[in-house]
Design an enzyme around this catalytic site. Sequence first.
Site, PDB file in Angstrom:
ATOM      1  N   ALA A  38       0.838  -1.202   0.000  1.00  0.00           N
ATOM      2  CA  ALA A  38       0.000   0.000   0.000  1.00  0.00           C
ATOM      3  C   ALA A  38       0.873   1.253   0.000  1.00  0.00           C
ATOM      4  O   ALA A  38       0.633   2.204  -0.751  1.00  0.00           O
ATOM      5  CB  ALA A  38      -0.925   0.001   1.212  1.00  0.00           C
ATOM      6  N   LEU A  91      -1.631   8.141   0.133  1.00  0.00           N
ATOM      7  CA  LEU A  91      -2.501   8.406   1.280  1.00  0.00           C
ATOM      8  C   LEU A  91      -3.622   9.348   0.838  1.00  0.00           C
ATOM      9  O   LEU A  91      -3.430  10.157  -0.067  1.00  0.00           O
ATOM     10  CB  LEU A  91      -1.689   9.069   2.398  1.00  0.00           C
ATOM     11  CG  LEU A  91      -0.819   8.139   3.238  1.00  0.00           C
ATOM     12  CD1 LEU A  91       0.165   8.961   4.071  1.00  0.00           C
ATOM     13  CD2 LEU A  91      -1.683   7.273   4.149  1.00  0.00           C
ATOM     14  N   SER A 115      -2.940  11.925  -3.197  1.00  0.00           N
ATOM     15  CA  SER A 115      -2.972  11.296  -4.522  1.00  0.00           C
ATOM     16  C   SER A 115      -3.126  12.361  -5.594  1.00  0.00           C
ATOM     17  O   SER A 115      -3.941  13.275  -5.479  1.00  0.00           O
ATOM     18  CB  SER A 115      -4.143  10.328  -4.623  1.00  0.00           C
ATOM     19  OG  SER A 115      -4.339   9.968  -5.989  1.00  0.00           O
ATOM     20  N   HIS A 156      -4.529  11.898  -8.201  1.00  0.00           N
ATOM     21  CA  HIS A 156      -5.860  11.728  -8.786  1.00  0.00           C
ATOM     22  C   HIS A 156      -6.872  12.723  -8.219  1.00  0.00           C
ATOM     23  O   HIS A 156      -7.899  12.977  -8.834  1.00  0.00           O
ATOM     24  CB  HIS A 156      -6.343  10.292  -8.600  1.00  0.00           C
ATOM     25  CG  HIS A 156      -5.667   9.326  -9.517  1.00  0.00           C
ATOM     26  ND1 HIS A 156      -5.980   9.239 -10.853  1.00  0.00           N
ATOM     27  CD2 HIS A 156      -4.665   8.439  -9.310  1.00  0.00           C
ATOM     28  CE1 HIS A 156      -5.220   8.312 -11.419  1.00  0.00           C
ATOM     29  NE2 HIS A 156      -4.398   7.816 -10.505  1.00  0.00           N
ATOM     30  N   ASP A 158      -5.311   6.775 -15.269  1.00  0.00           N
ATOM     31  CA  ASP A 158      -4.637   5.481 -15.332  1.00  0.00           C
ATOM     32  C   ASP A 158      -5.178   4.722 -16.530  1.00  0.00           C
ATOM     33  O   ASP A 158      -6.389   4.626 -16.717  1.00  0.00           O
ATOM     34  CB  ASP A 158      -4.922   4.651 -14.066  1.00  0.00           C
ATOM     35  CG  ASP A 158      -4.202   5.198 -12.849  1.00  0.00           C
ATOM     36  OD1 ASP A 158      -3.288   6.038 -13.013  1.00  0.00           O
ATOM     37  OD2 ASP A 158      -4.556   4.780 -11.727  1.00  0.00           O
ATOM     38  N   GLU A 179       5.154   3.517 -12.359  1.00  0.00           N
ATOM     39  CA  GLU A 179       3.758   3.256 -12.740  1.00  0.00           C
ATOM     40  C   GLU A 179       3.580   3.608 -14.209  1.00  0.00           C
ATOM     41  O   GLU A 179       3.207   4.726 -14.548  1.00  0.00           O
ATOM     42  CB  GLU A 179       2.788   4.111 -11.907  1.00  0.00           C
ATOM     43  CG  GLU A 179       2.653   3.668 -10.466  1.00  0.00           C
ATOM     44  CD  GLU A 179       1.457   4.313  -9.755  1.00  0.00           C
ATOM     45  OE1 GLU A 179       0.769   5.153 -10.382  1.00  0.00           O
ATOM     46  OE2 GLU A 179       1.215   3.973  -8.597  1.00  0.00           O
ATOM     47  N   HIS A 231       0.213   5.417 -15.348  1.00  0.00           N
ATOM     48  CA  HIS A 231      -0.309   6.672 -14.771  1.00  0.00           C
ATOM     49  C   HIS A 231       0.222   7.874 -15.558  1.00  0.00           C
ATOM     50  O   HIS A 231       1.422   8.146 -15.561  1.00  0.00           O
ATOM     51  CB  HIS A 231       0.107   6.753 -13.302  1.00  0.00           C
ATOM     52  CG  HIS A 231      -0.350   7.990 -12.592  1.00  0.00           C
ATOM     53  ND1 HIS A 231      -1.310   7.985 -11.600  1.00  0.00           N
ATOM     54  CD2 HIS A 231       0.027   9.282 -12.706  1.00  0.00           C
ATOM     55  CE1 HIS A 231      -1.507   9.221 -11.151  1.00  0.00           C
ATOM     56  NE2 HIS A 231      -0.689  10.021 -11.805  1.00  0.00           N
TER      57      HIS A 231
HETATM   58 ZN   LIG Z   1      -2.803   6.629 -11.076  1.00  0.00          ZN
END
Ligand SMILES: [Zn+2]
Length: 340
Positions: free
Chosen positions: A183, A189, A193, A195, A202, A251, A254
């Site tokens: 995590a 957290l 993010s 996002h 993503d 990632e 992303h």
């Molecule tokens: Zn993402």
Amino acid sequence: MEETQRDAKIDRAKAKKRREARLLLTAAAGLALLAAAVYGLRSMGRERPQQPAALTTAPVAGEQDSPAAGETGWQYSGWKYAVVGPEDLAKGALILVAPSIPYDADSAPELVRVFDYKNSSYFVRSTDLYAAERIMEPLNRLLGDFEAESGLHTVNIVAGWRSQEYQEKLYDKAVREQGAEHAERYVALPGESEHHTGLAVDFALYFEDTGLSGDFDGEGAYAWIRENAWRYGFVQRYPAGKEAITGISNEPWHFRYVGLPHAQLMTEKGFCLEEYLDWLKSYPFEGAHLFTECLGQSYEIFYCAGGDVYVPLDGEAEVSGNNLDGFVVTVPRREGETPE
Ligand SMILES: [Zn+2]
């Protein structure tokens, strides 16, 4: 009508009070910045415009005390003071949201349902998936061009904007199902993010003929997206090799919208967003500005520390907070308008 005006006045007065209260906290740093800035502007023989409610921040050593207008070609007289408030620091395509650098939910962008705005070149996982309105046009072009280029109709948008509550659920679920270590590495957290900004998406894969899905790894035919995303203002936000700076593992799926010419500069120089924002500080308003060409358009870019933001007297400019301590101003220039 009068009532509304009075209410608006009271609201403004309250907002002013709040700003003033925040200012007190960092008054000392602000004074140092103000002193440096006033000194710099006076030495150019101009009166400083009236000080608005400034974001206060410690000046970066060496950046404030060397105005060099004559050398860099810009004229102070061609600029005006832009009034920004503390809330603007968390707005714009270049905001940094990262571990320990939370996003202020009050700064929520204009959100749209991706399903309503998307073109037919890709899928979206749910009709309930949102993103900042401003990223939809470039996202459609990116994935439209990818489909035209590769013949693949397989990209699936599986994440866009997230609320703080939703991120909290994701984090708790990751801890429960994959352990705290996983995590920490892969799930931000709540509040931290990217996002939350609506500027990140993503990608995954969806194969319509078989109904199967897959991960987006940016390899094979999909390398095209990784290599060309900058042309549409997107960057792969968490690349391999930058984990120590971003605090987030590689990632490949992303993508973050930062706009042009920033995506090009970041890609060319191999900077992640943290490095890029740091680098831009070496182009303060009072010093030499950054001039760059991107897809046939010229740009002038500079950094304004604290809340002292300048924009051209005529013409447009994009002002973005960095969500930390200052603003980046991006000015599109016509050919011949900028110095060599
Ligand atoms: Zn993402």
